[in-house]
Design an enzyme around this catalytic site. Structure first.
Site, PDB file in Angstrom:
ATOM      1  NE  ARG A   1      36.557 -37.971 -16.967  1.00  0.00           N
ATOM      2  CZ  ARG A   1      36.286 -39.225 -16.630  1.00  0.00           C
ATOM      3  NH1 ARG A   1      35.917 -40.106 -17.554  1.00  0.00           N
ATOM      4  NH2 ARG A   1      36.385 -39.634 -15.393  1.00  0.00           N
TER       5      ARG A   1
ATOM      6  CE1 TYR B   1      13.783 -57.111 -40.907  1.00  0.00           C
ATOM      7  CE2 TYR B   1      14.944 -57.359 -38.827  1.00  0.00           C
ATOM      8  CZ  TYR B   1      13.777 -57.129 -39.528  1.00  0.00           C
ATOM      9  OH  TYR B   1      12.619 -56.903 -38.842  1.00  0.00           O
TER      10      TYR B   1
ATOM     11  CE  LYS C   1      31.786 -44.346 -13.324  1.00  0.00           C
ATOM     12  NZ  LYS C   1      33.163 -43.948 -13.101  1.00  0.00           N
TER      13      LYS C   1
ATOM     14  CG  MET D   1      14.145 -54.186 -31.296  1.00  0.00           C
ATOM     15  SD  MET D   1      12.660 -53.203 -31.506  1.00  0.00           S
ATOM     16  CE  MET D   1      13.164 -52.039 -32.749  1.00  0.00           C
TER      17      MET D   1
HETATM   18  C1  LIG Z   1      34.202 -44.701 -12.872  1.00  0.00           C
HETATM   19  C2  LIG Z   1      35.308 -44.149 -12.072  1.00  0.00           C
HETATM   20  C3  LIG Z   1      36.123 -44.997 -11.300  1.00  0.00           C
HETATM   21  C4  LIG Z   1      36.069 -46.503 -11.399  1.00  0.00           C
HETATM   22  O1  LIG Z   1      36.813 -46.915 -12.554  1.00  0.00           O
HETATM   23  P1  LIG Z   1      36.962 -48.421 -13.020  1.00  0.00           P
HETATM   24  O2  LIG Z   1      37.833 -48.328 -14.218  1.00  0.00           O
HETATM   25  O3  LIG Z   1      35.591 -48.902 -13.365  1.00  0.00           O
HETATM   26  O4  LIG Z   1      37.559 -49.197 -11.910  1.00  0.00           O
HETATM   27  C5  LIG Z   1      37.042 -44.381 -10.459  1.00  0.00           C
HETATM   28  N1  LIG Z   1      37.177 -43.022 -10.418  1.00  0.00           N
HETATM   29  C6  LIG Z   1      36.430 -42.203 -11.190  1.00  0.00           C
HETATM   30  C7  LIG Z   1      36.637 -40.737 -11.112  1.00  0.00           C
HETATM   31  C8  LIG Z   1      35.483 -42.735 -12.047  1.00  0.00           C
HETATM   32  O5  LIG Z   1      34.753 -41.916 -12.816  1.00  0.00           O
END
Ligand SMILES: *Cc1c(COP(=O)(O)O)cnc(C)c1O
Length: 351
Positions: free
Chosen positions: A127, A248, A35, A296
């Site tokens: 969640r 800065y 993702k 920046m």
């Molecule tokens: C992002 C995610 C993972 C992967 O988790 P990592 O800690 O990056 O290995 C697995 N399951 C769900 C539901 C996630 O949102």
């Protein structure tokens, strides 16, 4: 001419990390969580490498991400964690994208079974997923959506002194037991969950961060290789006298004569401003502290102890010497956030 900061992306490291996670996972199929554009690393880079390494199942957050992945991997099994909205139903079916079902309303939608969804149950994360107090409905919900996968997610797998993982495991197992022979293939573990051992691995694991070289334990890289090496160039060298201030706000005051290198990277690239006066970069494997504020597009570092560097030299911001987790710890965050905030203007080169 100076050049923009760059990311060197290692195919070998990504493939090795996948193999490593796969070998830790016993009999379970090793899927990949990719993702958020493969945690900022880039799906165009990551997806074909993972496919070649043997990965056949992928998880993304949104249908949009799933469609981008589908165009790269026509034969992969792709799940979208956030499910789908009714207007996305037909494209999900046409492109063979499997939604993850998180609510009983989604599970009972007409025709949902044709998408071969996963069913997500909440064992304590609070969640996403079917909440605990609806578990008695699971046989009915499963009858409606006929899930190809039963999944849940661990909240504290990276905290070895927490008992939450065991509690979640027990709850997941009791749901599986109650379903008996109707229980679909099951998945509980992310990267940290895999490392908790065989009990957590079930039929499929879905690591993310370990693939990209991050570790659940910032003190122990667990043998994962850095996939991203982040480099920037020295644009100018400065000799600073005692009493002079740098950057800065004049927040740094030189106590003695020093040589500073001005490097072409800043918070616009994801080098977070909280690293002002705290971060370190590496030049020829030697750590050099950040002096004054991160701006920046620029950062200044103390190179007084070094020789051999010059204007135009490439400096390691993150990579073999400065690990993702070292950098993230200095910035009071986690490797995940660092990776996903890497700026879009950087050049990306696959090595
Ligand atoms: C992002 C995610 C993972 C992967 O988790 P990592 O800690 O990056 O290995 C697995 N399951 C769900 C539901 C996630 O949102």
């Amino acid at each position: 001419m100076s050049r923009k900061p760059r990311l060197l992306l290692s195919r070998q490291a990504l493939a090795d990390n996948y193999q490593r996670l796969s070998s830790f996972s016993g009999q379970a199929e090793c899927a990949a969580s990719i993702k958020a554009n493969a945690y900022g690393v880039g799906i165009q880079f990551a997806a074909p490498v993972l496919w070649e390494a043997g990965c056949r199942t992928y998880f993304v957050a949104y249908l949009e991400e799933a469609l981008a992945l589908r165009s790269l991997l026509p034969d992969a099994v792709i799940y979208a964690f956030h499910g789908y909205t009714p207007d996305e139903f037909s494209v999900a079916r046409d492109k063979n994208i499997r939604p993850v079902i998180n609510t009983s309303d989604e599970a009972t939608t007409q025709g949902i079974a044709s998408l071969r969804p996963a069913l997500h149950i909440d064992t304590g994360m609070r969640r996403l997923g079917i909440p605990h107090d609806e578990f008695e409905r699971l046989p009915e919900l499963m009858g409606c959506c006929q899930p190809s996968l039963l999944m849940s997610h661990l909240a504290s797998a990276d905290e070895s002194d927490s008992s939450q993982s065991q509690q979640q495991l027990a709850q997941f197992e009791s749901v599986r037991d109650a379903l008996g022979s109707r229980c679909p293939p099951s998945s509980l573990a992310n990267t940290a969950g895999i490392l908790l051992g065989e009990n957590y691995q079930f039929d499929l694991v879905r690591p993310g961060i370990g693939l990209y070289g991050g570790s659940p334990d910032p003190m122990d890289p667990k043998g994962f290789q850095p996939v991203v090496t982040w480099q920037a160039q020295i644009l100018q060298l400065q000799r600073v006298q005692p009493g002079e201030t740098v950057g800065y706000g004049g927040s740094f005051v030189a106590q003695h004569q020093m040589q500073l290198a001005t490097i072409g990277v800043g918070y616009a690239d994801g080098y977070q401003r909280v690293l002002s006066g705290r971060g370190e970069v590496a030049i020829d494997g030697e750590r050099c502290p950040v002096v004054g504020r991160v701006s920046m597009d620029l950062v200044t570092v103390d190179v007084s102890r070094l020789s051999g560097h010059r204007v135009g030299s490439w400096v390691e911001i993150m990579g073999p010497t400065i690990s993702i987790d070292t950098l993230a710890t200095k910035a009071n965050t986690i490797g995940y956030e660092f990776l996903t905030r890497l700026g879009s203007r950087m050049e990306r080169t696959i090595v």
